[in-house]
Design a protein around this motif. Structure first.
Motif, PDB file in Angstrom:
ATOM      1  N   LEU A   1       0.909  -1.368   0.096  1.00 35.02           N
ATOM      2  CA  LEU A   1      -0.132   0.006   0.093  1.00 35.02           C
ATOM      3  C   LEU A   1       0.765   1.206  -0.029  1.00 35.02           C
ATOM      4  O   LEU A   1       1.860   1.248   0.530  1.00 35.02           O
ATOM      5  CB  LEU A   1      -0.916  -0.009   1.202  1.00 35.02           C
ATOM      6  CG  LEU A   1      -1.799  -0.898   1.224  1.00 35.02           C
ATOM      7  CD1 LEU A   1      -2.635  -1.004   2.589  1.00 35.02           C
ATOM      8  CD2 LEU A   1      -2.849  -1.099   0.030  1.00 35.02           C
ATOM      9  N   SER A   2       0.336   2.090  -0.459  1.00 36.50           N
ATOM     10  CA  SER A   2       1.158   3.586  -0.623  1.00 36.50           C
ATOM     11  C   SER A   2       0.850   4.192   0.923  1.00 36.50           C
ATOM     12  O   SER A   2       0.000   3.843   1.582  1.00 36.50           O
ATOM     13  CB  SER A   2       0.731   4.480  -1.615  1.00 36.50           C
ATOM     14  OG  SER A   2      -0.733   4.927  -1.220  1.00 36.50           O
TER      15      SER A   2
ATOM     16  N   GLN B   1      -9.981   4.335   8.422  1.00 37.95           N
ATOM     17  CA  GLN B   1     -11.317   3.607   8.131  1.00 37.95           C
ATOM     18  C   GLN B   1     -11.495   2.773   9.396  1.00 37.95           C
ATOM     19  O   GLN B   1     -12.751   2.558   9.760  1.00 37.95           O
ATOM     20  CB  GLN B   1     -11.171   2.841   6.937  1.00 37.95           C
ATOM     21  CG  GLN B   1     -12.174   1.798   6.660  1.00 37.95           C
ATOM     22  CD  GLN B   1     -11.666   0.769   5.386  1.00 37.95           C
ATOM     23  OE1 GLN B   1     -10.517   0.765   5.015  1.00 37.95           O
ATOM     24  NE2 GLN B   1     -12.900   0.363   4.761  1.00 37.95           N
TER      25      GLN B   1
ATOM     26  N   ASP C   1      -5.441   6.047   5.174  1.00 36.36           N
ATOM     27  CA  ASP C   1      -6.704   5.966   4.554  1.00 36.36           C
ATOM     28  C   ASP C   1      -7.386   4.499   5.527  1.00 36.36           C
ATOM     29  O   ASP C   1      -8.226   4.450   5.729  1.00 36.36           O
ATOM     30  CB  ASP C   1      -7.223   5.961   3.263  1.00 36.36           C
ATOM     31  CG  ASP C   1      -7.160   7.082   2.743  1.00 36.36           C
ATOM     32  OD1 ASP C   1      -7.148   8.048   3.145  1.00 36.36           O
ATOM     33  OD2 ASP C   1      -6.879   7.027   1.360  1.00 36.36           O
ATOM     34  N   TYR C   2      -6.597   3.166   5.398  1.00 35.07           N
ATOM     35  CA  TYR C   2      -7.030   1.948   6.029  1.00 35.07           C
ATOM     36  C   TYR C   2      -6.835   2.317   7.648  1.00 35.07           C
ATOM     37  O   TYR C   2      -7.703   1.865   8.215  1.00 35.07           O
ATOM     38  CB  TYR C   2      -6.085   1.232   5.590  1.00 35.07           C
ATOM     39  CG  TYR C   2      -5.875  -0.279   5.940  1.00 35.07           C
ATOM     40  CD1 TYR C   2      -7.170  -0.897   6.117  1.00 35.07           C
ATOM     41  CD2 TYR C   2      -5.162  -1.006   6.767  1.00 35.07           C
ATOM     42  CE1 TYR C   2      -7.584  -2.083   6.459  1.00 35.07           C
ATOM     43  CE2 TYR C   2      -5.229  -2.485   7.228  1.00 35.07           C
ATOM     44  CZ  TYR C   2      -6.630  -2.802   7.048  1.00 35.07           C
ATOM     45  OH  TYR C   2      -6.748  -4.120   7.559  1.00 35.07           O
TER      46      TYR C   2
ATOM     47  N   GLU D   1       3.077   8.222   6.791  1.00 38.22           N
ATOM     48  CA  GLU D   1       2.072   8.705   6.063  1.00 38.22           C
ATOM     49  C   GLU D   1       1.910  10.057   5.678  1.00 38.22           C
ATOM     50  O   GLU D   1       1.575  10.485   4.622  1.00 38.22           O
ATOM     51  CB  GLU D   1       0.891   8.611   7.380  1.00 38.22           C
ATOM     52  CG  GLU D   1       0.400   7.315   7.778  1.00 38.22           C
ATOM     53  CD  GLU D   1      -0.685   7.303   8.781  1.00 38.22           C
ATOM     54  OE1 GLU D   1      -1.228   6.447   9.174  1.00 38.22           O
ATOM     55  OE2 GLU D   1      -0.913   8.500   9.502  1.00 38.22           O
TER      56      GLU D   1
ATOM     57  N   ASP E   1      -2.784   5.122   1.178  1.00 39.58           N
ATOM     58  CA  ASP E   1      -3.482   4.087   1.478  1.00 39.58           C
ATOM     59  C   ASP E   1      -3.742   3.417   2.861  1.00 39.58           C
ATOM     60  O   ASP E   1      -4.421   3.148   3.305  1.00 39.58           O
ATOM     61  CB  ASP E   1      -3.159   3.057   0.404  1.00 39.58           C
ATOM     62  CG  ASP E   1      -3.712   3.181  -1.031  1.00 39.58           C
ATOM     63  OD1 ASP E   1      -4.604   4.146  -1.099  1.00 39.58           O
ATOM     64  OD2 ASP E   1      -2.803   2.653  -2.146  1.00 39.58           O
TER      65      ASP E   1
END
Length: 109
Positions: free
Chosen positions: A2-3, A13, A9-10, A36, A6
């Motif tokens: 994942l970037s 979430q 965001d994960y 991040e 991402d």
């Protein structure tokens, strides 16, 4: 892999803070934030640790152990700080033997 976007965001979430994730992996919350923000590049090790932390923290929430783990960490940190303060106080109260002065004061005749 994942970037950095991402990963953030994960984490968001799952409604986890940087410290929540760090509690369940082998990287500190500062490093997670740096990854991040793009200050530090995402390495395979950092990526895997952050994912491990996010997954473990979200599982702890599901199983109901998340708050207990958080409280345990707070108590351990409090005990560690108290121990450091006690050691600091010991150092300050322990008298070091003095050196005789150069002018001969304190000599017995």
């Amino acid at each position: 892999m994942l970037s950095r976007f991402d990963l953030k965001d994960y984490r968001l979430q799952k409604e986890l803070s940087l410290r929540d994730v760090a509690r369940y992996c082998n990287v500190c919350h500062e490093l997670i934030g740096q990854v991040e923000r793009g200050v530090v590049k995402v390495t395979e090790h950092n990526h895997n640790e952050i994912i491990k932390g996010i997954n473990a923290a979200s599982q702890a929430k599901v199983y109901g152990t998340f708050e207990a783990d958080k409280e345990k960490e707070k108590m351990e940190e409090k005990a560690r700080l108290e121990q450091m303060n006690e050691m600091k106080e010991e150092k300050q109260t322990t008298k070091k033997p003095g050196r005789p002065s150069k002018n001969g004061a304190g000599k017995k005749s």
